[in-house]
Design an enzyme around this catalytic site. Structure first.
Site, PDB file in Angstrom:
ATOM      1  N   HIS A  10       4.746  28.215  36.721  1.00 36.72           N
ATOM      2  CA  HIS A  10       4.018  27.098  36.106  1.00 36.72           C
ATOM      3  C   HIS A  10       4.409  27.000  34.631  1.00 36.72           C
ATOM      4  O   HIS A  10       4.655  28.028  33.978  1.00 36.72           O
ATOM      5  CB  HIS A  10       2.509  27.329  36.259  1.00 36.72           C
ATOM      6  CG  HIS A  10       1.711  26.117  35.885  1.00 36.72           C
ATOM      7  ND1 HIS A  10       1.419  25.812  34.581  1.00 36.72           N
ATOM      8  CD2 HIS A  10       1.176  25.124  36.648  1.00 36.72           C
ATOM      9  CE1 HIS A  10       0.726  24.677  34.553  1.00 36.72           C
ATOM     10  NE2 HIS A  10       0.560  24.242  35.800  1.00 36.72           N
ATOM     11  N   LYS A  52      -6.417  27.047  37.470  1.00 31.62           N
ATOM     12  CA  LYS A  52      -6.123  27.708  36.187  1.00 31.62           C
ATOM     13  C   LYS A  52      -7.176  28.780  35.894  1.00 31.62           C
ATOM     14  O   LYS A  52      -7.637  29.443  36.809  1.00 31.62           O
ATOM     15  CB  LYS A  52      -6.021  26.655  35.078  1.00 31.62           C
ATOM     16  CG  LYS A  52      -5.065  25.518  35.452  1.00 31.62           C
ATOM     17  CD  LYS A  52      -4.688  24.665  34.309  1.00 31.62           C
ATOM     18  CE  LYS A  52      -3.814  23.523  34.800  1.00 31.62           C
ATOM     19  NZ  LYS A  52      -3.138  22.824  33.748  1.00 31.62           N
ATOM     20  N   GLU A 112       2.747  26.544  32.046  1.00 32.69           N
ATOM     21  CA  GLU A 112       1.907  27.321  31.123  1.00 32.69           C
ATOM     22  C   GLU A 112       2.358  28.780  31.109  1.00 32.69           C
ATOM     23  O   GLU A 112       2.331  29.446  30.073  1.00 32.69           O
ATOM     24  CB  GLU A 112       0.424  27.191  31.529  1.00 32.69           C
ATOM     25  CG  GLU A 112      -0.108  25.815  31.139  1.00 32.69           C
ATOM     26  CD  GLU A 112      -1.246  25.307  31.994  1.00 32.69           C
ATOM     27  OE1 GLU A 112      -1.858  26.093  32.739  1.00 32.69           O
ATOM     28  OE2 GLU A 112      -1.522  24.088  31.917  1.00 32.69           O
ATOM     29  N   SER A 128      -1.318  15.197  35.671  1.00 37.10           N
ATOM     30  CA  SER A 128      -2.349  14.153  35.575  1.00 37.10           C
ATOM     31  C   SER A 128      -2.494  13.336  36.856  1.00 37.10           C
ATOM     32  O   SER A 128      -2.723  12.124  36.795  1.00 37.10           O
ATOM     33  CB  SER A 128      -2.084  13.256  34.361  1.00 37.10           C
ATOM     34  OG  SER A 128      -2.171  14.021  33.166  1.00 37.10           O
ATOM     35  N   GLY A 158      -2.189  17.793  32.000  1.00 40.43           N
ATOM     36  CA  GLY A 158      -3.443  17.842  31.253  1.00 40.43           C
ATOM     37  C   GLY A 158      -3.531  16.830  30.123  1.00 40.43           C
ATOM     38  O   GLY A 158      -4.414  16.909  29.281  1.00 40.43           O
ATOM     39  N   GLU A 212       6.748  19.100  37.627  1.00 40.99           N
ATOM     40  CA  GLU A 212       5.632  18.874  36.716  1.00 40.99           C
ATOM     41  C   GLU A 212       6.176  18.662  35.310  1.00 40.99           C
ATOM     42  O   GLU A 212       6.415  19.646  34.579  1.00 40.99           O
ATOM     43  CB  GLU A 212       4.692  20.080  36.705  1.00 40.99           C
ATOM     44  CG  GLU A 212       4.104  20.414  38.053  1.00 40.99           C
ATOM     45  CD  GLU A 212       2.782  21.158  37.894  1.00 40.99           C
ATOM     46  OE1 GLU A 212       1.782  20.650  38.379  1.00 40.99           O
ATOM     47  OE2 GLU A 212       2.771  22.225  37.268  1.00 40.99           O
ATOM     48  N   ASN A 270      -4.712  23.592  41.440  1.00 41.49           N
ATOM     49  CA  ASN A 270      -4.503  24.726  40.541  1.00 41.49           C
ATOM     50  C   ASN A 270      -5.711  24.801  39.615  1.00 41.49           C
ATOM     51  O   ASN A 270      -5.869  23.978  38.725  1.00 41.49           O
ATOM     52  CB  ASN A 270      -3.211  24.497  39.743  1.00 41.49           C
ATOM     53  CG  ASN A 270      -3.021  25.532  38.648  1.00 41.49           C
ATOM     54  OD1 ASN A 270      -3.689  26.566  38.632  1.00 41.49           O
ATOM     55  ND2 ASN A 270      -2.109  25.264  37.723  1.00 41.49           N
TER      56      ASN A 270
END
Ligand code: PEP
Length: 254
Positions: A95, A12, A97, A213, A174, A168, A10
């Site tokens: 996702h 992003k 985010e 991660s 991250g 996730e 991904n």
């Protein structure tokens, strides 16, 4: 049932078209011909350049989001058939985010999943709890609600070949804090149990990826867990060498 490992990068909101083409070319040289399914998800604007760079390679092109309608007055949105036209094989949906920053809900994920499958795309549906939810021991409830919500529109056994889930944990994305293999395996087993409620034995063929991660040095241990069938990789997918080492870890699992 054997499940083919699946590694998706991904990207992003990183990489211009020129940068995406260069990275895609590096990747196709390094990960071609592996037994695992490998995909990259560049930003919308870089999809054509990445597609050109991947022609003739086994590395698939995914998008990071889509709208639930095929067309209409939805300024700034991109539909699933439009992604197909650009050569996308699949799309990442829900996702964290997008859930946290752009108002994505289980209801919109469900509509997008229907649209993606209807357009012939494969979908990776992301689920995962926040740190506060885990500290309140609500992680199983939260993830179960997300999985059930995504599937609220129904799932046929034909769809199961084109759907994957990605667990996730938000606190691991991250941050460098990776879930332990045991924590991840426990949640993956829970998700598979929920899928069995929906589609019975066909749930054993659905890939459940771990994301948060994932790096070259922890991928093999995570992928050694029985219900961890691949990885959704953020930061480490932006360097060809790191991503290739994660793909190599998946190859060893086959
Ligand atoms: C992600 O964004 O899906 C992700 C897992 O990111 P990272 O690998 O950087 O934690």
């Amino acid at each position: 049932m054997t499940r083919r490992p699946f590694i998706c990068g991904n990207w992003k909101m990183f990489k211009t078209s020129a940068e995406a083409a260069a990275l895609a070319r590096e990747l196709r040289a390094q990960v071609g011909g592996v037994a695992a399914q490998v995909a990259i998800a560049p930003p919308f604007t870089a999809l054509p350049a990445a597609h050109n760079a991947l022609v003739g390679s086994s590395v698939e092109l995914f998008a990071q989001n889509c709208h639930w309608e095929a067309s209409g007055a939805y300024t700034g949105e991109v539909s699933a058939p439009m992604l197909r036209e650009l050569g996308c094989a699949g799309v990442i949906l829900g996702h964290s985010e997008r859930r946290q920053l752009f108002g994505e809900t289980d209801a919109t994920v469900q509509k997008k999943l229907k649209a993606a499958l209807g357009a012939g795309l494969t979908a990776i549906v992301c689920v995962g709890e926040t740190l506060a939810e885990r500290e309140a021991q609500r992680e199983t409830a939260v993830v179960s609600t997300q999985v059930r919500g995504a599937l609220a529109g129904g799932l046929t056994s034909a769809d199961t070949a084109r759907i994957a889930f990605a667990y996730e944990p938000v606190w691991a994305i991250g941050t460098g804090k990776v879930a332990t293999p045991a924590q991840a395996q426990a949640m993956h087993a829970t998700i598979r149990g929920l899928l069995r409620e929906r589609v019975g034995g066909a749930a054993d063929g659905i890939r459940i990826l771990y994301g948060g991660s994932v790096k070259p040095d922890n991928a093999a241990t995570l992928l050694s867990q029985p219900d961890i069938d691949g990885a959704l990789v953020g930061g480490a997918s932006l360097q060809a060498a790191d991503f290739s080492r994660i793909v190599a870890a998946a190859r060893e699992r086959v």
